[in-house]
Design a protein around this motif. Structure first.
Motif, PDB file in Angstrom:
ATOM      1  N   VAL A  47     -24.265  24.562  42.450  1.00 45.06           N
ATOM      2  CA  VAL A  47     -24.433  24.180  43.653  1.00 45.06           C
ATOM      3  C   VAL A  47     -24.876  22.764  44.212  1.00 45.06           C
ATOM      4  N   LEU A  48     -26.783  23.310  43.709  1.00 41.92           N
ATOM      5  CA  LEU A  48     -27.685  22.411  43.865  1.00 41.92           C
ATOM      6  C   LEU A  48     -26.781  21.426  43.309  1.00 41.92           C
ATOM      7  N   ALA A  49     -26.390  20.926  42.824  1.00 40.11           N
ATOM      8  CA  ALA A  49     -26.654  19.481  41.955  1.00 40.11           C
ATOM      9  C   ALA A  49     -25.160  18.755  42.361  1.00 40.11           C
ATOM     10  N   ALA A  50     -24.170  19.671  42.646  1.00 29.92           N
ATOM     11  CA  ALA A  50     -22.523  19.033  43.551  1.00 29.92           C
ATOM     12  C   ALA A  50     -23.327  18.862  44.732  1.00 29.92           C
ATOM     13  N   SER A  51     -23.989  19.713  45.773  1.00 30.95           N
ATOM     14  CA  SER A  51     -24.875  19.407  46.811  1.00 30.95           C
ATOM     15  C   SER A  51     -25.254  17.695  47.200  1.00 30.95           C
ATOM     16  N   LEU A  52     -26.450  17.644  46.438  1.00 35.65           N
ATOM     17  CA  LEU A  52     -26.851  16.669  45.718  1.00 35.65           C
ATOM     18  C   LEU A  52     -26.032  15.137  46.282  1.00 35.65           C
ATOM     19  N   ALA A  53     -25.156  15.514  44.696  1.00 36.73           N
ATOM     20  CA  ALA A  53     -23.939  14.387  44.619  1.00 36.73           C
ATOM     21  C   ALA A  53     -23.462  14.753  45.570  1.00 36.73           C
ATOM     22  N   ALA A  54     -22.712  15.251  46.117  1.00 40.96           N
ATOM     23  CA  ALA A  54     -21.581  14.667  47.730  1.00 40.96           C
ATOM     24  C   ALA A  54     -22.409  14.389  48.568  1.00 40.96           C
ATOM     25  N   VAL A  55     -23.528  15.129  48.475  1.00 38.68           N
ATOM     26  CA  VAL A  55     -24.838  14.384  50.335  1.00 38.68           C
ATOM     27  C   VAL A  55     -24.984  12.443  49.619  1.00 38.68           C
ATOM     28  N   VAL A  56     -25.425  12.496  48.722  1.00 36.01           N
ATOM     29  CA  VAL A  56     -25.463  11.088  48.089  1.00 36.01           C
ATOM     30  C   VAL A  56     -24.377  10.412  48.091  1.00 36.01           C
ATOM     31  N   GLY A  57     -23.339  10.086  47.297  1.00 33.85           N
ATOM     32  CA  GLY A  57     -22.266   9.783  47.367  1.00 33.85           C
ATOM     33  C   GLY A  57     -21.172   9.992  48.730  1.00 33.85           C
ATOM     34  N   MET A  58     -21.583  10.629  49.603  1.00 35.08           N
ATOM     35  CA  MET A  58     -20.848  10.868  50.323  1.00 35.08           C
ATOM     36  C   MET A  58     -21.402   9.514  51.515  1.00 35.08           C
TER      37      MET A  58
ATOM     38  N   ASN B  33     -11.508  13.473  59.980  1.00 36.94           N
ATOM     39  CA  ASN B  33     -10.217  13.246  59.078  1.00 36.94           C
ATOM     40  C   ASN B  33      -9.946  13.315  57.597  1.00 36.94           C
ATOM     41  N   MET B  34     -11.283  13.502  57.172  1.00 40.72           N
ATOM     42  CA  MET B  34     -11.306  13.295  55.788  1.00 40.72           C
ATOM     43  C   MET B  34     -11.692  15.262  55.096  1.00 40.72           C
ATOM     44  N   TYR B  35     -11.981  15.706  56.565  1.00 38.14           N
ATOM     45  CA  TYR B  35     -12.143  17.598  55.759  1.00 38.14           C
ATOM     46  C   TYR B  35     -11.789  18.011  54.197  1.00 38.14           C
ATOM     47  N   SER B  36     -10.081  17.888  53.843  1.00 38.19           N
ATOM     48  CA  SER B  36      -9.542  18.141  52.960  1.00 38.19           C
ATOM     49  C   SER B  36      -9.986  16.719  51.775  1.00 38.19           C
ATOM     50  N   TYR B  37     -10.095  16.287  51.504  1.00 39.03           N
ATOM     51  CA  TYR B  37     -10.683  15.239  51.035  1.00 39.03           C
ATOM     52  C   TYR B  37     -12.061  15.417  50.708  1.00 39.03           C
ATOM     53  N   LEU B  38     -13.147  15.425  50.871  1.00 42.41           N
ATOM     54  CA  LEU B  38     -14.361  15.919  50.595  1.00 42.41           C
ATOM     55  C   LEU B  38     -14.512  17.113  50.662  1.00 42.41           C
ATOM     56  N   PHE B  39     -13.964  18.396  50.765  1.00 44.60           N
ATOM     57  CA  PHE B  39     -14.267  20.185  50.075  1.00 44.60           C
ATOM     58  C   PHE B  39     -13.376  19.553  49.031  1.00 44.60           C
ATOM     59  N   MET B  40     -12.055  18.687  48.699  1.00 43.23           N
ATOM     60  CA  MET B  40     -11.997  18.774  47.003  1.00 43.23           C
ATOM     61  C   MET B  40     -13.014  18.009  46.706  1.00 43.23           C
ATOM     62  N   THR B  41     -13.640  16.878  46.873  1.00 45.86           N
ATOM     63  CA  THR B  41     -14.537  16.666  46.235  1.00 45.86           C
ATOM     64  C   THR B  41     -15.114  17.129  45.467  1.00 45.86           C
ATOM     65  N   PHE B  42     -16.202  18.095  46.545  1.00 54.32           N
ATOM     66  CA  PHE B  42     -17.155  18.854  46.287  1.00 54.32           C
ATOM     67  C   PHE B  42     -16.834  20.276  45.268  1.00 54.32           C
ATOM     68  N   VAL B  43     -14.990  20.804  45.196  1.00 55.76           N
ATOM     69  CA  VAL B  43     -15.038  21.469  44.123  1.00 55.76           C
ATOM     70  C   VAL B  43     -14.709  20.955  42.849  1.00 55.76           C
ATOM     71  N   LEU B  44     -15.009  19.483  43.023  1.00 58.54           N
ATOM     72  CA  LEU B  44     -14.377  18.865  41.132  1.00 58.54           C
ATOM     73  C   LEU B  44     -16.348  18.693  40.803  1.00 58.54           C
ATOM     74  N   LEU B  45     -16.868  18.474  41.922  1.00 57.66           N
ATOM     75  CA  LEU B  45     -18.222  18.088  41.652  1.00 57.66           C
ATOM     76  C   LEU B  45     -18.674  19.416  41.423  1.00 57.66           C
ATOM     77  N   PHE B  46     -18.473  20.580  41.571  1.00 61.91           N
ATOM     78  CA  PHE B  46     -19.156  22.008  41.812  1.00 61.91           C
ATOM     79  C   PHE B  46     -19.268  21.764  39.695  1.00 61.91           C
ATOM     80  N   GLY B  47     -17.469  22.154  39.814  1.00 56.69           N
ATOM     81  CA  GLY B  47     -17.363  22.510  38.564  1.00 56.69           C
ATOM     82  C   GLY B  47     -17.744  21.469  37.102  1.00 56.69           C
ATOM     83  N   GLY B  48     -17.898  20.218  37.700  1.00 58.46           N
ATOM     84  CA  GLY B  48     -18.256  19.605  36.004  1.00 58.46           C
ATOM     85  C   GLY B  48     -19.735  19.251  36.353  1.00 58.46           C
ATOM     86  N   SER B  49     -20.377  19.526  37.662  1.00 50.70           N
ATOM     87  CA  SER B  49     -22.674  20.014  37.328  1.00 50.70           C
ATOM     88  C   SER B  49     -21.903  21.170  36.524  1.00 50.70           C
ATOM     89  N   ILE B  50     -21.163  22.355  36.499  1.00 48.20           N
ATOM     90  CA  ILE B  50     -21.510  23.036  36.044  1.00 48.20           C
ATOM     91  C   ILE B  50     -21.198  22.800  34.020  1.00 48.20           C
TER      92      ILE B  50
END
Length: 322
Positions: free
Chosen positions: A124-135, A233-250
């Motif tokens: 969660v922490l790594a995915a959140s950080l990557a999502a905030v910076v990347g987005m 208008n990108m919420y679905s795309y952003l949510f799916m991106t976070f899911v991928l970041l979550f799995g990759g960070s683990i």
């Protein structure tokens, strides 16, 4: 991570460059239509309806939330810690010790649930950080364009070509990882470039729409336009991106823990497998020491990627099953 490395590196693959479903099909008068809020709420309710009917999403969610609940609730019932010696050494699974004991008489089930906590925390922490910076970088570069886009795109490309997993190994080896949050910080700082590039591409497509022009004419600032008009208008795309970041960070955290470069003051699933290898659990037939953490990592990451496939079907009307 910077590229799409083999699965052991733990990097999440870059999602498709097209928004799932009808995300780009926002009405051109969205900024001026009084019923826009109700329309968006209705669209979210529709998305929730199809999500609850999708077996991939529901099944993956049950696994992910079930293991999360186990990791959060089970430790509250224990009267011993994951490193405490609670029984005889090398005991197979039994009614007293569900996952058996280690070479030193430590309870494997206690270590497993403690490892689940660390796994979810670093994810969660790594995915959140990557999502905030990347987005953030992606939105600003895609919306502003010009020299700002060139500078941010250059920064993204520099980080993108760096072999992130190798850099993480070097950093962890020389600086050390003393806590799960610090490990999450390292992982998050090298996981955002592909997110920035994907969000930038989608923002380029949306910034030319008429509802964005209307928002500009109404005097909204750049940040407000991004928050109110582009991001929703990108919420679905952003949510799916976070899911991928979550799995990759683990996966990345588990890989670092497995080779002995993770936190040593907190139990994790990767550290359990590292200790099992160090003490020759496979040769001694102690399958109960390394099989549970391996299954746990596979179940969490596999469920997240299955969820991502299901979410694509939910957000894309063409893929929905009636």
């Amino acid at each position: 991570m910077s590229t799409t490395p083999p699965p052991v590196a733990g990097a999440a693959p870059e999602p498709t460059k097209e928004l799932p479903g009808d995300a780009l099909e926002a009405p051109d008068t969205a900024a001026a239509t009084p019923g826009t809020g109700r329309a968006r709420k209705g669209k979210r309710n529709e998305t929730l309806y199809f999500a609850l009917r999708n077996p991939k999403v529901v099944g993956a969610l049950v696994v992910v939330l079930g293991l999360f609940g186990l990791g959060m609730i089970a430790p509250l019932t224990f009267d011993h810690g994951p490193m405490d010696y609670v029984g005889a050494a090398i005991e197979p699974p039994s009614a007293q010790h569900w996952f058996g004991t280690t070479m030193f008489g430590q309870d494997v089930f206690t270590q497993f649930v403690a490892g689940l906590r660390s796994t979810y925390m670093v994810g969660v922490l790594a995915a959140s950080l990557a999502a905030v910076v990347g987005m953030t970088i992606g939105f600003v570069a895609g919306y502003r364009g010009g020299w700002i886009d060139e500078i941010l795109n250059m920064l993204t490309n520099v980080v993108l070509v760096i072999p992130g997993f190798v850099v993480l190994i070097v950093i962890n080896a020389y600086l050390g990882v003393r806590s799960v949050p610090l490990q999450a910080l390292y992982i998050g700082l090298f996981s955002w470039p592909w997110v920035a590039r994907a969000v930038r591409a989608q923002t380029f497509s949306l910034r030319a729409r008429e509802f964005v022009d209307l928002a500009k004419l109404s005097g909204l600032s750049t940040g407000a336009i991004i928050r109110r008009e582009i991001a929703p208008n990108m919420y679905s795309y952003l949510f799916m991106t976070f899911v991928l970041l979550f799995g990759g960070s683990i996966l990345t955290a588990a890989s670092l823990d497995f080779i002995g470069l993770g936190p040593t003051n907190a139990m994790s699933l990767g550290l359990m497998m590292n200790q099992a290898v160090q003490w020759s659990a496979l040769h001694l037939g102690m399958w109960w020491w390394f099989v549970p953490p391996g299954i746990g990592i596979t179940a969490i990451v596999g469920s997240l990627y299955i969820m991502n496939v299901g979410l694509d079907e939910v957000f894309n009307p063409k893929l929905r099953e009636t």
